[in-house]
Design a protein around this motif. Structure first.
Motif, PDB file in Angstrom:
ATOM      1  N   ASP A 137       0.962  -1.278   0.150  1.00  0.00           N
ATOM      2  CA  ASP A 137      -0.088   0.026  -0.007  1.00  0.00           C
ATOM      3  C   ASP A 137       0.983   1.162  -0.033  1.00  0.00           C
ATOM      4  N   TYR A 138       2.016   1.178   0.704  1.00  0.00           N
ATOM      5  CA  TYR A 138       2.845   2.459   0.884  1.00  0.00           C
ATOM      6  C   TYR A 138       3.218   2.855  -0.470  1.00  0.00           C
ATOM      7  N   TYR A 139       3.797   1.831  -1.286  1.00  0.00           N
ATOM      8  CA  TYR A 139       4.425   2.440  -2.541  1.00  0.00           C
ATOM      9  C   TYR A 139       3.235   2.491  -3.729  1.00  0.00           C
ATOM     10  N   ASN A 140       2.154   1.920  -3.542  1.00  0.00           N
ATOM     11  CA  ASN A 140       1.343   2.130  -4.437  1.00  0.00           C
ATOM     12  C   ASN A 140       0.470   3.476  -4.288  1.00  0.00           C
ATOM     13  N   PHE A 141       0.131   3.645  -3.041  1.00  0.00           N
ATOM     14  CA  PHE A 141      -0.472   4.982  -2.558  1.00  0.00           C
ATOM     15  C   PHE A 141       0.099   5.994  -1.739  1.00  0.00           C
ATOM     16  N   GLU A 142       0.378   5.504  -0.502  1.00  0.00           N
ATOM     17  CA  GLU A 142       0.853   6.242   0.749  1.00  0.00           C
ATOM     18  C   GLU A 142       1.901   7.224   0.194  1.00  0.00           C
ATOM     19  N   ALA A 143       3.042   6.648  -0.343  1.00  0.00           N
ATOM     20  CA  ALA A 143       4.004   7.630  -0.878  1.00  0.00           C
ATOM     21  C   ALA A 143       3.795   8.272  -1.980  1.00  0.00           C
ATOM     22  N   LEU A 144       2.744   8.001  -2.604  1.00  0.00           N
ATOM     23  CA  LEU A 144       2.479   9.025  -3.916  1.00  0.00           C
ATOM     24  C   LEU A 144       1.318  10.034  -3.548  1.00  0.00           C
ATOM     25  N   ASN A 145       1.461  10.352  -2.156  1.00  0.00           N
ATOM     26  CA  ASN A 145       0.579  11.240  -1.700  1.00  0.00           C
ATOM     27  C   ASN A 145      -1.232  10.887  -1.984  1.00  0.00           C
ATOM     28  N   ILE A 146      -1.209   9.624  -1.713  1.00  0.00           N
ATOM     29  CA  ILE A 146      -2.695   9.191  -1.658  1.00  0.00           C
ATOM     30  C   ILE A 146      -2.916   8.428  -0.610  1.00  0.00           C
ATOM     31  N   PRO A 147      -3.318   9.065   0.758  1.00  0.00           N
ATOM     32  CA  PRO A 147      -3.376   8.626   2.036  1.00  0.00           C
ATOM     33  C   PRO A 147      -4.438   7.618   2.068  1.00  0.00           C
ATOM     34  N   GLU A 148      -4.735   6.749   3.112  1.00  0.00           N
ATOM     35  CA  GLU A 148      -5.987   6.115   3.305  1.00  0.00           C
ATOM     36  C   GLU A 148      -7.094   6.911   3.405  1.00  0.00           C
ATOM     37  N   ASP A 149      -8.305   6.408   2.624  1.00  0.00           N
ATOM     38  CA  ASP A 149      -9.388   7.419   2.646  1.00  0.00           C
ATOM     39  C   ASP A 149      -9.324   8.549   1.883  1.00  0.00           C
ATOM     40  N   HIS A 150      -8.430   8.500   1.015  1.00  0.00           N
ATOM     41  CA  HIS A 150      -8.356   9.719   0.106  1.00  0.00           C
ATOM     42  C   HIS A 150      -9.322   9.491  -1.242  1.00  0.00           C
ATOM     43  N   PRO A 151     -10.077  10.474  -1.484  1.00  0.00           N
ATOM     44  CA  PRO A 151     -10.865  10.154  -2.739  1.00  0.00           C
ATOM     45  C   PRO A 151     -10.195   9.906  -3.983  1.00  0.00           C
ATOM     46  N   ALA A 152      -8.986  10.142  -4.043  1.00  0.00           N
ATOM     47  CA  ALA A 152      -8.295   9.916  -5.348  1.00  0.00           C
ATOM     48  C   ALA A 152      -8.253   8.353  -5.538  1.00  0.00           C
ATOM     49  N   ARG A 153      -8.397   7.415  -4.290  1.00  0.00           N
ATOM     50  CA  ARG A 153      -8.207   6.259  -4.475  1.00  0.00           C
ATOM     51  C   ARG A 153      -9.445   5.549  -5.467  1.00  0.00           C
ATOM     52  N   ASP A 154     -10.420   6.303  -5.389  1.00  0.00           N
ATOM     53  CA  ASP A 154     -11.603   5.913  -6.538  1.00  0.00           C
ATOM     54  C   ASP A 154     -10.953   5.977  -7.838  1.00  0.00           C
ATOM     55  N   MET A 155      -9.989   6.665  -8.051  1.00  0.00           N
ATOM     56  CA  MET A 155      -9.195   6.537  -9.638  1.00  0.00           C
ATOM     57  C   MET A 155      -8.771   5.145  -9.477  1.00  0.00           C
ATOM     58  N   PHE A 156      -8.469   4.279  -8.586  1.00  0.00           N
ATOM     59  CA  PHE A 156      -7.470   3.168  -8.669  1.00  0.00           C
ATOM     60  C   PHE A 156      -8.342   1.968  -8.001  1.00  0.00           C
ATOM     61  N   ALA A 157      -9.273   1.499  -8.511  1.00  0.00           N
ATOM     62  CA  ALA A 157      -9.936   0.285  -7.791  1.00  0.00           C
ATOM     63  C   ALA A 157      -9.031  -0.671  -7.979  1.00  0.00           C
ATOM     64  N   THR A 158      -9.067  -1.291  -6.634  1.00  0.00           N
ATOM     65  CA  THR A 158      -7.818  -2.062  -6.228  1.00  0.00           C
ATOM     66  C   THR A 158      -8.117  -3.561  -5.693  1.00  0.00           C
ATOM     67  N   MET A 159      -7.448  -4.523  -6.581  1.00  0.00           N
ATOM     68  CA  MET A 159      -7.615  -5.743  -5.937  1.00  0.00           C
ATOM     69  C   MET A 159      -6.471  -6.330  -5.072  1.00  0.00           C
ATOM     70  N   TRP A 160      -6.862  -6.831  -3.930  1.00  0.00           N
ATOM     71  CA  TRP A 160      -6.167  -6.860  -2.734  1.00  0.00           C
ATOM     72  C   TRP A 160      -5.826  -8.322  -2.635  1.00  0.00           C
ATOM     73  N   THR A 161      -4.408  -8.741  -1.972  1.00  0.00           N
ATOM     74  CA  THR A 161      -4.180 -10.196  -1.609  1.00  0.00           C
ATOM     75  C   THR A 161      -4.364 -10.425  -0.267  1.00  0.00           C
ATOM     76  N   ASP A 162      -4.468 -11.702   0.135  1.00  0.00           N
ATOM     77  CA  ASP A 162      -4.757 -12.019   1.566  1.00  0.00           C
ATOM     78  C   ASP A 162      -3.230 -12.175   2.120  1.00  0.00           C
ATOM     79  N   TYR A 163      -2.329 -11.570   1.609  1.00  0.00           N
ATOM     80  CA  TYR A 163      -0.872 -11.953   1.813  1.00  0.00           C
ATOM     81  C   TYR A 163      -0.341 -10.352   2.503  1.00  0.00           C
TER      82      TYR A 163
END
Lengths: 346, 800
Positions: A137-163
């Motif tokens: 999450d850090y590299y894909n979002f957080e460090a790119l200025n897209i913190p948790e609950d940032h509305p810009a996350r809607d631009m990137f519908a994400t698939m999560w692993t159980d890992y």
């Protein structure tokens, strides 16, 4: 003996005249020049003659032998020439018969496109690197200025692993863009940086003619002192001109991505209507090709670069879109469908 | 966000066409996806006044309406329940083009005889005009519309469909777009009047508000309007809401939605009588609390979700949706109006958790300004008084625990140049920022500006944001493209990538077609590459939210994709198929990111050589694949060996392991196990090849030059007979062990009547060559004899 020699000469020359093929010529050679030939017998009998006779007739016999040898050579040449002429006439090929097939394979059109793009940027000094598709999450979002609950996350519908790894509280995800490599590369290196990163990316999106849950992107990043928006424009316009032809106009407009500021979208003049407006370009005359901008100061700070000293640009583009536009391919699913009837066209 | 241009023009007198405005907005960051025009095709449709309505002589449900549309009166047959005397309606004269929703086609209106009465025109519904889907009755126009006016003049419009980026919640409003256009065109924005008369009753006497969780609710403003009359809102308001995609409900609810579209501030209206405690407490939900929302669905609230309560129970989910119990109904007489500001993360979290996304949550989660709430509240209160009557209580409530300070941001002219690469002078920068509503100050004549963002902008935090504002208003087309001028960083080739691409090219040279298949697959697919349907290799990484069950796991093998492709293509290809993929597989690893190894896999099926007039067809065989493997090894400069494989995926006895120089297995190839072929519906004999590219040496291949040998080579042939169990490798090892042997080629292999049972005959051509002298016959004969002897001693070989 002299008369005998002269008549032998006449006979030989006369019968040689009539010969038209190699077989008869060979028989002639045996008859007149062979070991058992009358000429040879004469030559052998010379030693029994008195010296002056021997000399006179010997000279004549040898003269005749040489003459016949020369004539033989001459005739051989003539017959060979004739045979060749004959064969040249007879063996006309049906050149329309199919040739023996040579097996040559093909690269997938996406591989071809990736190579073409990497070559263009390579010639402008961009090094090709690759990175992980299963990301934090850090590299894909957080460090790119897209913190948790940032509305810009809607631009990137994400698939999560159980890992999970280490003490990262978040599950690993499938990277939604190639941008996490901006952070990874800046963490590892110091400016100047000039890289491009091709690779697979994933979105939680139902597949249809223009969407796939997996597709390819290429990321670009240049960081140094004094890199400006003008240079982003120069670099990307040059790229567009090499990829789509120098006659195709390109434009920059303002757009928003959380990890760049100012943000940019580049479009090219519509490939179908050349700017007049059609259904492909939604009547705008322009086709969006990529997004980019100046690396956000927050992103630079995050990797320990002083944004007052360093500046840079980043951009990212979907790869499937390029051959789709270039060749008028209407369905993105064809790329992973791997139908030979499709792949053989490229 | 849909922007009807007529509505937009109420706030800004734009001098440009809708198309030009759309272009400006698009270039400056607010993309206009499309422009819908309404009324361009309304020829022969005008405003008509219904003069008389009488029953149809021959029908119970039809009536005859006489309409005046500027000229003579026309009588038409009408089936709509809402037609009545004295209303204004859209009237289509003969020749008008109308939309037929059933056939989805346009039709030209002709005179029609309905049950014996001829209609020379038609009164239209919204659906027939293409305005909306409403077909419950005819459309009713404002009373003051003059009869005979072309409908396009009255209702024609352009609607811009905007794609608002997540950083600009202020642009989720008509006024926000007016402000953008003001900066872009220089036209001024005028805001609507908010003035209204208050009654003498103080609001505090009737209601109290408490924010129990000030970290989640930043501001709560409320007004109270009593003695209102709930009714449908006026036509113009309903029409605007419809144009923006919001269903009209009643005047009160419509006004809250209207003001939300106008200012971007969501509002909520409560039936005051249902707030029996006369108290509003904004707090996090308690464990187990529930609420039935306006859509009549009972929601289980999770602890901490922000709610509006009456002190006892939730009456609304803050910023997401109101409660059914306190909704405005036909009998509501007093309205408590809320305009608040909430923590964006909290709203987003709640909306996601409940999977309940509303126009309100959309705006709150994008962090709208805390300063808009009182402005919008006043505007909505004023509209309620105007359209629903009643009296507003004196004052409004405004609970605002932590006011946001205005912080000036410093922007220097040099910084603008450093980022944009073009010179923009201080006056221009100042003008641009002013046009956007920034308060600018230029202190001490330094080439820099202190700028305070306008209250509605929440996205401006630092100089970089100001630079973008300047750039987008000046226009990105003013940036002059320039090639990169900075020092070229040094570059190193990545051996892994170089080798991999070399292999890709070699395989193409060997006639293989590259494919690219999906990284995600199903457990069944992964099990299908085992004859026993058990998983081969490690447990694959599982997705928590797969799109489909076919994309639930990250693949641990490329083979399912290749075999599926083979099978799919066999349906329409009778030719040979030679396919490969070089991509990643994903293998779990403890304590680190998963391994994403580059793998090579290939499959072969059908004819290796197709039937041709010069050649006979030949199917693929084991040694065709081996030839490709050897070519790969040759081209990449690696040494490999082969041994019989026991890999479960291969037909027993017909496959080989590929072993690298340190004895590690790096791959397999051979005939596919028939069970696996069956799993993928593959009928023809097929072969597979798999090499783990991550096990190849991570160095660039070294190329070595050997001087050309000037001395002649001597050729000797030899045919030997050995036991069947002697391998070619054993013979090769012995022969190549002799010095001066420069090459060994097997040119015939024979078993059958000519040799004893259990034996085979192998014919070899050996090349002898020295690098420093011409070999003599006796020299060669001596070595050749030694070789034959050694083969005899060690392998029991005899000359044939």
């Amino acid at each position: 003996m002299e008369t005998q020699l002269q008549s032998l000469r006449e006979d030989a020359l006369a019968s040689l005249e009539a010969i038209t093929n190699m077989e008869s010529l060979n028989e002639w050679r045996v008859q007149y020049l062979g070991r058992k030939s009358s000429l040879n017998q004469i030559l052998r009998s010379l030693k029994e003659l008195p010296p002056d006779e021997r000399q006179k007739n010997g000279a004549l016999a040898n003269q005749i032998k040489n003459l016949l040898k020369n004539k033989l050579q001459e005739k051989t040449g003539q017959i060979e020439e004739l045979t060749l002429k004959d064969s040249l006439k007879q063996q006309t090929l049906d050149v329309t018969l199919p040739g023996k097939p040579i097996d040559i394979g093909r690269l997938h059109p996406l591989t071809q496109t990736i190579r073409e793009i990497c070559n263009i940027f390579g010639s402008m000094g961009f090094e090709t690197i690759e990175g992980p598709e299963i990301e934090q999450d850090y590299y894909n979002f957080e460090a790119l200025n897209i913190p948790e609950d940032h509305p810009a996350r809607d631009m990137f519908a994400t698939m999560w692993t159980d890992y999970r790894v280490g003490d990262d509280p978040n599950n690993l995800l499938l990277r939604t863009h190639t941008s996490p490599m901006q952070i990874r590369i800046m963490e590892k290196r110091r400016p100047p940086i000039r890289v491009i990163v091709p690779g697979r990316v994933y979105r939680y999106e139902a597949s249809d003619a223009t969407h796939e849950s997996m597709f390819h992107q290429i990321e670009g990043l240049a960081v140094s002192e004094n890199i400006t928006l003008a240079e982003l424009k120069g670099t990307l316009f040059e790229f567009a001109s090499r990829l789509f032809g120098s006659n195709r106009k390109a434009r920059f407009r303002c757009d928003y991505f959380p990890f760049v500021e100012p943000g940019v979208e580049m479009a090219i003049e519509c490939i179908v209507c050349n700017g007049a407006g059609c259904s492909l370009c939604h009547n705008t005359g322009w086709i969006e090709i990529l997004g980019g901008g100046m690396v956000h100061p927050n992103v630079l700070k995050r990797v320990g670069y002083d944004p007052a000293v360093y500046s840079g640009f980043a951009f990212g583009m979907g790869i499937e879109r390029i051959p789709m536009l270039k060749y008028g391919i209407e369905d993105i699913r064809l790329f992973c469908g791997n139908d030979m009837r499709f792949l053989r066209q490229f | 966000m849909k922007i009807p241009v007529r509505w937009l023009r109420e706030y800004i007198d734009i001098t440009v066409s809708p198309r030009e405005a759309a272009q400006m907005l698009t270039m400056s960051g607010t993309e206009v996806g499309s422009i819908d025009t309404i009324g361009n095709n309304w020829k022969n449709i005008v405003v008509g006044k219904v003069i008389e309505v009488v029953p149809h002589p021959d029908s119970d449900h039809l009536r005859l309406a006489t309409v005046n549309s500027g000229g003579e009166n026309i009588t038409v047959v009408c089936g709509a329940p809402n037609v009545k005397k004295d209303i204004k309606v859209p009237f289509a004269r003969v020749g008008a083009v109308l939309y037929d929703a059933d056939t989805k086609k346009s039709i030209v209106l002709k005179p029609a005889k309905i049950r014996g009465v001829v209609s020379q025109g038609m009164i239209c519904s919204e659906r027939e005009l293409g305005i909306s889907d409403n077909h419950t009755g005819i459309m009713i126009l404002p009373d003051d519309a003059p009869a005979g006016t072309p409908l396009q003049e009255l209702l024609g419009d352009s609607i811009l469909d905007l794609e608002i980026t997540p950083n600009r919640p202020d642009c989720l409003s008509i006024i926000g777009i007016a402000r953008e256009l003001s900066a872009l065109t220089g036209c001024t924005v005028h805001l609507p009047s908010h003035k209204y008369k208050e009654s003498s009753t103080l609001i505090e006497k009737n209601i109290s508000v408490e924010i129990a969780d000030p970290d989640l609710c930043y501001r709560y403003c409320a007004s109270l309007i009593t003695n209102i009359k709930v009714a449908p809102s006026p036509e113009w308001m309903q029409q605007r809401l419809s144009q923006c995609g919001i269903n009209p409900i009643n005047n009160i609810v419509d006004i809250t939605n209207y003001v939300m579209l106008e200012y971007g501030q969501p509002l909520h209206s409560f039936d005051y009588s249902k707030i029996t405690t006369k108290k509003i407490v904004v707090r996090g939900a308690k464990q187990g609390e529930t609420i039935t929302t306006l859509d009549d669905i009972q929601r289980n609230l999770q602890e901490g979700m922000l709610t509006i309560t009456d002190g006892n129970k939730p009456v609304a989910i803050a910023g997401v949706m109101g409660g059914l119990e306190s909704e405005i109904t036909a009998v509501t007489s007093s309205v408590l109006l809320e305009a608040a500001n909430f923590n964006s993360s909290s709203i987003r979290h709640t909306a996601n958790q409940l999977n309940l996304h509303s126009e309100a949550s959309l705006r709150f989660e994008r962090r709208i300004s805390r300063e808009i709430a009182p402005v919008a509240l006043q505007r909505a209160t004023q509209l309620i008084l105007e359209l629903a009557g009643g009296e507003a209580a004196r004052d409004t409530l405004d609970i605002y625990p932590k006011k946001v300070e205005k912080v000036p941001i410093l922007l220097s002219v040099a910084e603008v140049k450093r980022i944009l690469g073009i010179e923009i002078d201080i006056k221009k920068i100042n003008d641009v920022l002013n046009s956007l509503g920034f308060e600018c100050e230029n202190k001490d004549f330094l080439p820099q500006i202190w700028a305070i963002p306008p209250y509605w902008r929440t996205d401006i935090n630092d100089a970089a944001d100001l630079v973008e504002e300047v750039a987008r208003i000046v226009g990105y087309d003013k940036i002059i493209p320039k090639m990169l001028g900075s020092a070229l960083p040094s570059q190193q080739l990545t051996p892994r990538i170089v080798n991999r691409e070399n292999i890709r090219d070699t395989l193409v040279g060997c006639g293989l077609q590259e494919i690219i298949s999906h990284s995600l697959t199903s457990m069944k697919m992964l099990q299908n590459i085992s004859p026993q349907h058990n998983l081969i290799g490690p447990e694959p990484i599982h997705l928590l939210n797969p799109m489909t069950s076919a994309e639930e796991y990250l693949r641990t093998s490329l083979l399912p994709g290749l075999l599926t492709t083979l099978s799919n293509n066999q349906r329409h290809e009778d030719d040979e198929l030679k396919l490969f993929e070089i991509s990643r597989v994903y293998l779990p690893r403890t304590g680190a990111l998963p391994d994403e190894n580059d793998m090579l896999a290939a499959v072969f099926s059908g004819a290796r050589i197709k039937k041709h007039w010069l050649i006979d067809e030949k199917p693929f065989g084991f040694f065709d694949i081996k030839g490709i493997v050897e070519t790969l090894a040759n081209r990449t400069g690696i040494t490999i060996n082969f041994q019989n494989s026991t890999d479960a995926r291969l037909y027993p006895g017909r496959g080989a392991d590929i072993i690298n120089s340190s004895g590690v297995k790096i791959g397999i190839f051979g005939e596919i196990h028939p069970h696996i072929a069956k799993n993928f519906d593959i009928e023809l004999t097929s072969y597979l090849l798999e090499i783990d590219l991550s096990r190849l040496p991570c160095v660039l291949p070294e190329k070595k030059y050997h001087a050309l040998n000037r001395y002649p080579a001597v050729i000797r042939d030899m045919a030997i007979i050995v036991d069947n169990n002697i391998s070619a490798a054993e013979i090769k090892e012995i022969v190549l062990g002799f010095s001066l042997v420069n090459g060994l080629k097997l040119f015939d292999l024979y078993t059958g009547k000519q040799v004893p049972e259990g034996k085979k005959s192998l014919a070899y051509r050996i090349t002898y060559q020295s690098s420093n002298h011409t070999l003599t016959d006796s020299e060669v004969n001596k070595i050749h004899q030694k070789i034959i002897s050694k083969l005899g001693e060690q392998l029991g070989a005899t000359l044939r």
